[in-house]
Design a protein around this motif. Structure first.
Motif, short mmCIF file in Angstrom:
data_model
loop_
_atom_site.label_atom_id
_atom_site.label_comp_id
_atom_site.label_asym_id
_atom_site.label_seq_id
_atom_site.Cartn_x
_atom_site.Cartn_y
_atom_site.Cartn_z
N VAL A 69 0.85 -1.18 0.00
CA VAL A 69 0.00 0.00 0.00
C VAL A 69 0.89 1.23 0.00
CG1 VAL A 69 -1.84 1.25 1.16
CG2 VAL A 69 -1.80 -1.25 1.24
N ILE A 70 0.70 2.08 -1.00
CA ILE A 70 1.55 3.27 -1.19
C ILE A 70 0.72 4.53 -0.97
CG2 ILE A 70 3.07 4.50 -2.80
CD1 ILE A 70 3.15 1.81 -4.43
N ASP A 77 -2.76 9.23 6.96
CA ASP A 77 -3.71 9.56 8.03
C ASP A 77 -5.13 9.73 7.51
OD1 ASP A 77 -1.76 9.50 9.99
OD2 ASP A 77 -1.24 11.61 9.74
N ILE A 78 -5.26 10.18 6.26
CA ILE A 78 -6.59 10.41 5.68
C ILE A 78 -7.26 9.10 5.28
CG2 ILE A 78 -7.82 11.40 3.70
CD1 ILE A 78 -5.68 13.62 3.69
N ALA A 79 -6.53 8.21 4.65
CA ALA A 79 -7.16 7.00 4.11
C ALA A 79 -6.28 5.76 4.13
CB ALA A 79 -7.61 7.26 2.67
N GLY A 80 -4.97 5.93 4.15
CA GLY A 80 -4.07 4.78 4.04
C GLY A 80 -4.28 3.74 5.13
N VAL A 98 5.69 4.74 2.41
CA VAL A 98 5.47 6.18 2.34
C VAL A 98 6.02 6.70 1.02
CG1 VAL A 98 5.96 8.43 3.37
CG2 VAL A 98 5.56 6.43 4.83
N PHE A 99 5.15 7.27 0.21
CA PHE A 99 5.54 7.84 -1.08
C PHE A 99 6.28 9.15 -0.85
CE2 PHE A 99 4.10 10.58 -4.76
CZ PHE A 99 4.93 10.01 -5.71
N VAL A 126 -2.79 4.88 -2.95
CA VAL A 126 -3.82 5.68 -2.27
C VAL A 126 -3.36 7.13 -2.27
CG1 VAL A 126 -5.20 5.94 -0.16
CG2 VAL A 126 -4.25 3.69 -0.76
N GLY A 127 -4.16 8.02 -2.85
CA GLY A 127 -3.78 9.43 -2.83
C GLY A 127 -4.02 10.16 -4.12
#
Length: 403
Positions: A69-70, A77-80, A98-99, A126-127
């Motif tokens: 999961v990237i 914090d929002i969705a990851g 962490v991207f 994700v993002g």
């Protein structure tokens, strides 16, 4: 003249009349158009709705049990973490990455090594656009199932089978194409509604370029990003995208200001993400995005603008390259201004740009591999003139309306 050639010529004439183009802009390539394949590509599955992220485990059940999961620091914090927790409920493990912020070759290589070491069979991005483009590249490298979870409707990158690759410093380098589009695109509109309104406006600007560029490619007889000529489906989707944005764009923008999910927001999220994604890839890119890429050749504050904000100005430049009425061009200017989008060189932090700077952008926008050539036969000088003209058109509009 063969019947099929007559049909194409009539279709193009009607198309151009409908969109205020000159028939003289049609590329003399009717035979080539007949010979080229029609190609339409899309993600395997698109899911959109309020709290949709809570069902990500259901959608991936039986696909694999090890994911990467990237997401960047803010998006974790929002969705990851929520994605990871939902996967755990279905006994799906996650390597959390962490991207670092740039969709570069170096970042793609770094995360690919992590994915390989983890034995990941699913890559989840994700993002925002650059995170998602990186996830697609990593998934391609490890031959994994690709899952895209945008946290804002800020670009049309999620559904596409390509990535835009930049240097570590943020300069556009190239497009990277894949053999397939994402396997799953999942958009949680509750999360989108809680994102800054600027992001939605940016996505609207990116999506507004879809029909402007696609109709140019269709009229010119150019190839789409999918490799062939535009299908009827691709054309219809691109045109519908613009219709939805003009109809619901303001309501959706106000919905995000209030952080609520409404039917108008759902419509615009779909237009920004699905309609624009399918429309640009299977409809075609032309000048607007090439000019966006050209801006990456400059240094300065312009790099603080979002992708869509730069595309908004690029769209006005494309309109200036074409033969449109004042009324039609001002329709776009008015819409952009109402959403707080940039319409002048000053707005995109290039108020003091020299002629040399403008020509540098124009030259970068017209290099051989750029998308502008799918819709136009123009020189760098033509583009430079259009950049200056678009700026003047918008300044005149602002002056007329005392803005």
């Amino acid at each position: 003249m063969a019947t099929s050639e007559c049909f194409i010529k009539a279709k193009l004439r009607n198309h151009m009349k409908r969109n205020s183009f000159s028939i003289n802009r049609v590329k003399n390539n009717r035979e080539g158009m007949i010979m080229l394949e029609r190609i339409f590509i899309s993600p395997a599955k698109y899911v959109q709705g309020k709290n949709a992220i809570e069902k990500i485990g259901d959608h991936l059940k039986g696909i694999g049990d090890q994911t990467v999961v990237i997401a960047d620091k803010i998006v974790w914090d929002i969705a990851g973490h929520k994605v990871v927790n939902e996967l755990k409920k279905e006994n799906i493990s996650s390597e959390q990455v962490v991207f670092n912020g740039e969709a570069s070759k170096e970042e793609i290589k770094r995360i690919t090594e992590i994915a390989n070491n983890a034995g990941a069979t699913i890559v989840i991005g994700v993002g925002g656009g650059k995170t998602l483009d990186t996830a697609k590249a990593v998934s391609d490298e490890v031959n994994a199932y690709t899952v895209i979870v945008p946290t804002a409707a800020s670009t049309d990158a999620p559904t596409s089978g390509l990535s835009v690759v930049y240097s570590e410093s943020g300069t556009f380098e190239n497009y990277r194409f894949y053999n397939k589009n994402p396997d799953l695109v999942l958009v949680d509109t509750k999360i989108v509604a809680e994102a800054p309104p600027r992001f939605l406006a940016s996505g609207i600007a990116d999506a507004m370029a879809t029909w402007v560029e696609a109709r140019s490619v269709i009229a010119f007889g150019g190839k789409t990003m999918a490799g062939g000529i535009t299908t009827i489906a691709g054309e219809a989707i691109a045109e519908k995208c613009e219709q939805v944005l003009f109809q619901y764009g303001h309501l959706a923008y106000e919905s995000v200001k209030a952080k609520v999910v409404t039917p108008a927001l759902e419509a615009v999220v779909e237009a920004n993400t699905l309609l624009s994604g399918l429309g640009f890839e299977s409809g075609g890119l032309a000048a607007a995005h090439a000019i966006h890429n050209g801006f990456t050749a400059l240094e300065g504050e312009i790099h603080h603008l979002t992708h869509g904000e730069k595309v908004a100005f690029g769209t006005l430049v494309q309109l200036a390259l074409e033969e449109h009425s004042l009324e039609e061009i001002e329709r776009y200017i008015e819409f952009y201004i109402s959403l707080g989008l940039p319409v002048t060189l000053e707005d995109i932090k290039l108020k003091d740009a020299s002629k040399e700077d403008i020509m540098k952008v124009a030259k970068a926008a017209t290099i051989e591999e750029e998308t502008i050539h799918a819709g136009f036969n123009v020189t760098a000088e033509d583009v430079a003139d259009a950049i200056i003209a678009a700026d003047q058109y918008a300044k005149a509009y602002k002056e007329k309306h005392q803005l």
